[in-house]
Design a protein around this motif. Structure first.
Motif, PDB file in Angstrom:
ATOM      1  N   LEU A  40       0.826  -1.200   0.000  1.00 15.93           N
ATOM      2  CA  LEU A  40       0.000   0.000   0.000  1.00 15.93           C
ATOM      3  C   LEU A  40       0.863   1.253   0.000  1.00 15.93           C
ATOM      4  N   CYS A  41       0.794   2.009  -1.081  1.00 15.48           N
ATOM      5  CA  CYS A  41       1.470   3.290  -1.194  1.00 15.48           C
ATOM      6  C   CYS A  41       0.395   4.366  -1.225  1.00 15.48           C
ATOM      7  N   VAL A  42       0.408   5.233  -0.229  1.00 14.23           N
ATOM      8  CA  VAL A  42      -0.588   6.305  -0.146  1.00 14.23           C
ATOM      9  C   VAL A  42       0.013   7.563  -0.760  1.00 14.23           C
ATOM     10  N   GLN A  43      -0.576   7.986  -1.895  1.00 15.97           N
ATOM     11  CA  GLN A  43      -0.093   9.165  -2.620  1.00 15.97           C
ATOM     12  C   GLN A  43      -1.302   9.963  -3.089  1.00 15.97           C
ATOM     13  N   THR A  44      -1.380  11.218  -2.675  1.00 14.07           N
ATOM     14  CA  THR A  44      -2.483  12.068  -3.126  1.00 14.07           C
ATOM     15  C   THR A  44      -2.174  12.581  -4.532  1.00 14.07           C
ATOM     16  N   PRO A  45      -3.182  12.892  -5.322  1.00 16.78           N
ATOM     17  CA  PRO A  45      -2.987  13.285  -6.719  1.00 16.78           C
ATOM     18  C   PRO A  45      -2.031  14.459  -6.925  1.00 16.78           C
TER      19      PRO A  45
END
Length: 53
Positions: A40-45
């Protein structure tokens, strides 16, 4: 000699390809910085990179 050099390069490349990123490490959704251990890699746009969770 050439065969052993090719084999060594292949084994080292395989070892690096299987390395996983630890929690809180920088990552990108496309996997270009590596793959998170958790997957899981959490990256906002709007961000250039995210972090592993």
């Amino acid at each position: 000699m050439r065969f052993s050099l090719i084999s060594t390069v292949f084994l080292i490349g395989t070892a690096f390809a299987q390395a996983k990123l630890p929690s809180k490490a920088p990552c990108k959704q496309d996997g270009s910085l590596g793959v998170c251990e958790s997957g899981l890699c959490v990256q906002t746009p709007g961000d250039a990179q995210g972090s592993c969770e």
